[in-house]
Design a protein around this motif. Structure first.
Motif, PDB file in Angstrom:
ATOM      1  N   ASP A   1      -0.489  10.403  -3.954  1.00 55.55           N
ATOM      2  CA  ASP A   1      -0.682  11.608  -4.760  1.00 55.55           C
ATOM      3  C   ASP A   1      -0.354  12.820  -3.904  1.00 55.55           C
ATOM      4  O   ASP A   1       0.296  12.691  -2.864  1.00 55.55           O
ATOM      5  CB  ASP A   1      -2.083  11.662  -5.359  1.00 55.55           C
ATOM      6  N   ASP A   2      -0.745  14.016  -4.370  1.00 52.58           N
ATOM      7  CA  ASP A   2      -0.368  15.224  -3.633  1.00 52.58           C
ATOM      8  C   ASP A   2      -1.077  15.316  -2.286  1.00 52.58           C
ATOM      9  O   ASP A   2      -0.652  16.086  -1.422  1.00 52.58           O
ATOM     10  CB  ASP A   2      -0.634  16.486  -4.458  1.00 52.58           C
ATOM     11  N   GLU A   3      -2.142  14.531  -2.107  1.00 49.60           N
ATOM     12  CA  GLU A   3      -2.839  14.571  -0.833  1.00 49.60           C
ATOM     13  C   GLU A   3      -2.121  13.703   0.206  1.00 49.60           C
ATOM     14  O   GLU A   3      -1.682  14.193   1.245  1.00 49.60           O
ATOM     15  CB  GLU A   3      -4.266  14.095  -1.023  1.00 49.60           C
ATOM     16  N   ALA A   4      -1.981  12.422  -0.094  1.00 46.65           N
ATOM     17  CA  ALA A   4      -1.415  11.529   0.930  1.00 46.65           C
ATOM     18  C   ALA A   4      -1.213  10.129   0.369  1.00 46.65           C
ATOM     19  O   ALA A   4      -1.592   9.826  -0.761  1.00 46.65           O
ATOM     20  CB  ALA A   4      -2.345  11.448   2.136  1.00 46.65           C
ATOM     21  N   MET A   5      -0.629   9.284   1.188  1.00 42.70           N
ATOM     22  CA  MET A   5      -0.587   7.865   0.894  1.00 42.70           C
ATOM     23  C   MET A   5      -1.720   7.174   1.675  1.00 42.70           C
ATOM     24  O   MET A   5      -2.617   7.854   2.198  1.00 42.70           O
ATOM     25  CB  MET A   5       0.794   7.287   1.202  1.00 42.70           C
ATOM     26  N   TRP A   6      -1.731   5.847   1.678  1.00 46.09           N
ATOM     27  CA  TRP A   6      -2.826   5.084   2.283  1.00 46.09           C
ATOM     28  C   TRP A   6      -3.180   5.574   3.688  1.00 46.09           C
ATOM     29  O   TRP A   6      -2.277   5.877   4.470  1.00 46.09           O
ATOM     30  CB  TRP A   6      -2.451   3.591   2.300  1.00 46.09           C
TER      31      TRP A   6
ATOM     32  N   LEU B   1       0.813  -1.220   0.000  1.00 40.58           N
ATOM     33  CA  LEU B   1       0.000   0.000   0.000  1.00 40.58           C
ATOM     34  C   LEU B   1       0.845   1.267   0.000  1.00 40.58           C
ATOM     35  O   LEU B   1       0.398   2.323  -0.432  1.00 40.58           O
ATOM     36  CB  LEU B   1      -0.941  -0.004   1.218  1.00 40.58           C
ATOM     37  N   CYS B   2       2.090   1.159   0.453  1.00 40.38           N
ATOM     38  CA  CYS B   2       2.954   2.339   0.521  1.00 40.38           C
ATOM     39  C   CYS B   2       3.585   2.705  -0.817  1.00 40.38           C
ATOM     40  O   CYS B   2       4.309   3.693  -0.903  1.00 40.38           O
ATOM     41  CB  CYS B   2       4.074   2.092   1.533  1.00 40.38           C
ATOM     42  N   HIS B   3       3.319   1.921  -1.856  1.00 36.25           N
ATOM     43  CA  HIS B   3       4.075   2.091  -3.104  1.00 36.25           C
ATOM     44  C   HIS B   3       3.800   3.425  -3.804  1.00 36.25           C
ATOM     45  O   HIS B   3       4.687   4.002  -4.419  1.00 36.25           O
ATOM     46  CB  HIS B   3       3.783   0.915  -4.027  1.00 36.25           C
ATOM     47  N   THR B   4       2.555   3.917  -3.760  1.00 40.97           N
ATOM     48  CA  THR B   4       2.220   5.161  -4.484  1.00 40.97           C
ATOM     49  C   THR B   4       1.487   6.151  -3.579  1.00 40.97           C
ATOM     50  O   THR B   4       0.904   5.773  -2.576  1.00 40.97           O
ATOM     51  CB  THR B   4       1.298   4.872  -5.697  1.00 40.97           C
TER      52      THR B   4
ATOM     53  N   PHE C   1      -3.388   3.727  -2.664  1.00 36.93           N
ATOM     54  CA  PHE C   1      -3.499   4.715  -1.581  1.00 36.93           C
ATOM     55  C   PHE C   1      -4.951   5.115  -1.297  1.00 36.93           C
ATOM     56  O   PHE C   1      -5.263   5.566  -0.201  1.00 36.93           O
ATOM     57  CB  PHE C   1      -2.626   5.948  -1.863  1.00 36.93           C
ATOM     58  N   ALA C   2      -5.841   4.924  -2.256  1.00 37.02           N
ATOM     59  CA  ALA C   2      -7.229   5.351  -2.052  1.00 37.02           C
ATOM     60  C   ALA C   2      -8.089   4.256  -1.426  1.00 37.02           C
ATOM     61  O   ALA C   2      -8.836   4.490  -0.498  1.00 37.02           O
ATOM     62  CB  ALA C   2      -7.835   5.789  -3.385  1.00 37.02           C
TER      63      ALA C   2
END
Lengths: 311, 311, 311, 311
Positions: free
Chosen positions: D112-117, D107-110, D261-262
């Protein structure tokens, strides 16, 4: 005249806080004290080659696991046919910092709570792709200068430096006086502490007791009092077999390794100095041409190296 | 006077079969033509340092994938806290043979159907732990000698050697005559072929078309006719940016790379010679001190290296 | 009834010389006893899943240096931006044989002076590019079978097997009888010896005293007398936390590791069996579905693996 | 009924901003949608094993350089004698993310500008020693669940998905309807796009045009419109041979890779699905037991894996 007294913490801090070389070669300089090795200095260093004897200051590439080699270097082979003949090729892998590999530290290798070399912020400069400042490729044209041997066991009349008897700056001054050596800006100082003799006393004893939780790391070596010596003489490179004496004795992150971020001095760690010390005795000389040719790794924090001393 | 004619296969074979250096320095010799670099030779080489200009002959450590770099070198970072400060350390991994990395070949690197250096059997000498004979640690005290630039594009008045115009031995002789250079035993010859200019013509074109099944490999470079040139002049090291011209044109496994097992000559592959060629023009000299300091990897087939030319 | 007597050397030799499985699945077979795991066997194994509890039999990927980990696995990170976001990626490197990593051995991993699996010659089959016979990719469709726990400490009423009390084949038979277990062809036998408890008694003691010159290697584990047990029951996989008891006690190169080349039995070395033993107690069962999914490395001698037991 | 219309950027953003699973399994959860795979779910998945056929979904360990493999995996061999016998052991090294290696993303792989998982900040969680949150060891007890094949080429009657025809979410819904499949929470969806057939059309064409300066990356695959499909059905794992369609078509860093991440959904990248699709046809089934056993690398961003489908 040097003060033969263990410095206070304030004095120790002043060595790299008040006397640092930041800005000395410009605010963006990444070569540090290697700037002191001018073309003219190289010419004079080459002029020291008189007998033509060449001595390697490198230990073997550290492939074997052992008490001093928790992360052994990798050496893997391939052979392939080529027509009716063939060839052999190999892979080398190494995490070269530590106490096993002869290597050079780039200026970005260490920092304290203030900053890294030239006042830069390691949080900005150290990335997953390498260092953006003070990295090894800035010395890719090589380091060729005058090397000077400071043989501590010979001076003391003992086989090696021990945990109880760190090398102090005033002792290095004493050696200069006794041997009639005059240091010049840009010199590479080779401080021989007898690491092989020390290790031979107990082959299973690690030179560096590891940094583990709750344990005070230990190893014989050079005291923080050597800092003013290196700064006063405008030394460019410290070549050493034993490294910083541990424990440091002060609540500071680095002792002699502070010369990287404070003075811009290059460190050549884990040099093999026993053969060089022997050669100095045989050649009846304390000086020679020294050449270090780091691999030009962009962003690298140093490089394994095979330093050559030529008499 | 050299014969300006492409040799027959028999002549080509005779270069390394009849004229080899096996036994010349003893049946167990593992240093080959590096033996020609005596202490006296080193003293004379150091005497060439007059302006103090230092030039690196190394390409950057080849981390980036690309048409010439199918097996990119690895560079991985770590940072660790140390008290209130910290440090950065890194891992380097490289399979350095090929056309990307500036490196030196040890004598054990190649062989033909007859034998490897000094007549040894590669089946006996090449093991999973490295080579037992002719490996790189036998040159661990470094190679310091006179370097001589042979600038082929300058001689031809073109930007670079091309696939259609291999470099022949007689052309190297012509350059000597034209430039008034006299080679001496133990010299390192730097044959500049303009590889950067060649690559710039088509950045996506691999320098070396790979050896794939059914395909004739191709690349511009030095013809097998250069062998007698190297042998006649008792050259110790060939430093080159372009390598053997391919296809070889004969049913033999190796062309110029045969100097390793036949003559005991060291090869410094993928040197960066453009800056050196420029420096030679500016310094108005064709000779300089050359230093190569291979990593002392026991059993290694060569070493990445940063050769230094000092004027 | 099994003979509760330490075998003579002749008996030991007969285990793998006279009773081997060579040719049993054809002269070119590379899957060995894994052939006993038929589609029908897999269906029955899946039928053992009743509570759905899943237990990993893998120790953590061994990154940390330590007394049992002379060649630590590598884990290096990269991060890269992607638009306004980013990603992290990493490198894993491991020399996985030894006593640190949970891994499966392929049939090519060991041999004695006679031959490797199915009578092949290791000199022919083991190359610089990998094994040509008995390599791990022949099990790439995975190993899914019935797993059976043989809990030696529980049987003995002690925390762990020790150097003085190797596990013998007759003891494994006793456990079957006591627990009312009937082995079937194709089963995976999990022999738990309490390695964690053993290690906890002295965290700095290496599980495996290394093979060094002149020294007798030592470690607690399974005696060569276990061979007939594995052969008689047509076991396909031996999953174990402690490995072969050393010293072997006979002048033979391999004890239990001989099942690879003699019987074609897969070995799952350095399994983490403490949690599985606990789960067996809690689930009141000695059997479960076992899944092993080796990485399909062409020519590989095994694979790191995370075996799963599902109840 | 799903909207068969390419979503607007606002809709695309809403997929992972408004519909994310953050906090669903607690604010500190690191297992994400794998939580949906309960013990009960595993029991039902095991119940799907009826014929016992086992199919590997892994491509070979990617040792060979090539257009899709800029950083080839390493495989190096050693052999060592042991008494009169011996053994072979090997080193595996791999930077497994990219398009060559079959691997699972943690889950930590990607991000975005908001956050990770789970809303975490990658600047805090991603370190030089690995990820501190959402790393692969949180799935070390394995992923065993129901796998469902969604065969896009079969549905379309073509050999493969192409650059012009991305896979949309509504098409996956259509396949469910047409095949009479009902997805359940915790399922692993295997979206087969015919990557082998696509590659066979031009073996030298890279599947993924690289991310290079100024160039729009390109590859056929799944459109961001697949996100609601995965979220609506509470899918736990997406197993795919082709990855996100590129260019994404919106100014967002990640398309389908945003499920990490979502939604906390695991991605099994570069699966080999051609044999599985064939097996589904032959077995006349679209469902099977799927097992993924990642290596438990503490802090790892994923793991090479050999997923097994068992019918």
């Amino acid at each position: 005249m040097m003060d033969k007294r263990t410095p206070t913490k304030e004095e120790a801090l002043s060595y790299f806080r008040e006397r640092n070389n930041w800005g000395r070669w410009g605010p963006d300089d990444q070569r540090g004290a290697i700037n002191l090795i001018t073309a003219e200095k190289r010419v004079r260093a080459a002029g020291l080659v008189r007998s033509g004897r060449s001595v390697s200051l490198s230990r073997p590439f550290p492939k074997e696991p052992g008490p001093n080699n928790a992360l052994p270097a990798q050496h893997y082979m391939k052979t392939l046919p080529r027509g009716k003949g063939g060839f052999a090729a190999d892979y080398y892998g190494i995490f070269y910092h530590g106490v096993a590999s002869t290597h050079i530290d780039a200026l970005c290798h260490t920092w304290d709570d203030e900053a890294m070399w030239n006042g830069r912020d390691p949080k900005q400069e150290i990335t997953f792709d390498g260092a953006r400042f003070g990295s090894i490729e800035h010395w890719s044209d090589g380091i060729l200068t005058r090397g000077v041997m400071l043989d501590v066991p010979r001076h003391r009349g003992v086989p090696c430096v021990t945990q109880d008897t760190p090398v102090h700056g005033w002792e290095l001054e004493d050696i200069l006086v006794k041997r009639g050596i005059r240091l010049e800006p840009g010199d590479a100082v080779c401080v021989y502490s007898g690491r092989e003799a020390w290790q031979a006393q107990d082959p299973e004893r690690p030179y560096s007791r590891p940094f583990t939780a709750g344990q005070q790391p230990q190893r014989p070596g050079l005291h923080v009092s050597c800092l003013p010596f290196l700064r006063d003489h405008d030394v460019s490179v410290l070549v050493w077999d034993m490294l910083d004496h541990l424990p440091i004795g002060y609540d500071i992150p680095w002792a002699v390794h502070a010369v990287l971020f404070a003075y811009g001095v290059a460190l050549l760690d884990n040099a093999l100095l026993e053969p060089l010390a022997k050669a100095c005795v045989e050649e009846r000389r304390d000086e020679f041409m020294l050449v270090i040719a780091p691999l030009p790794v962009v962003g690298g924090t140093g490089s394994p190296a095979n330093p050559l001393a030529v008499f």
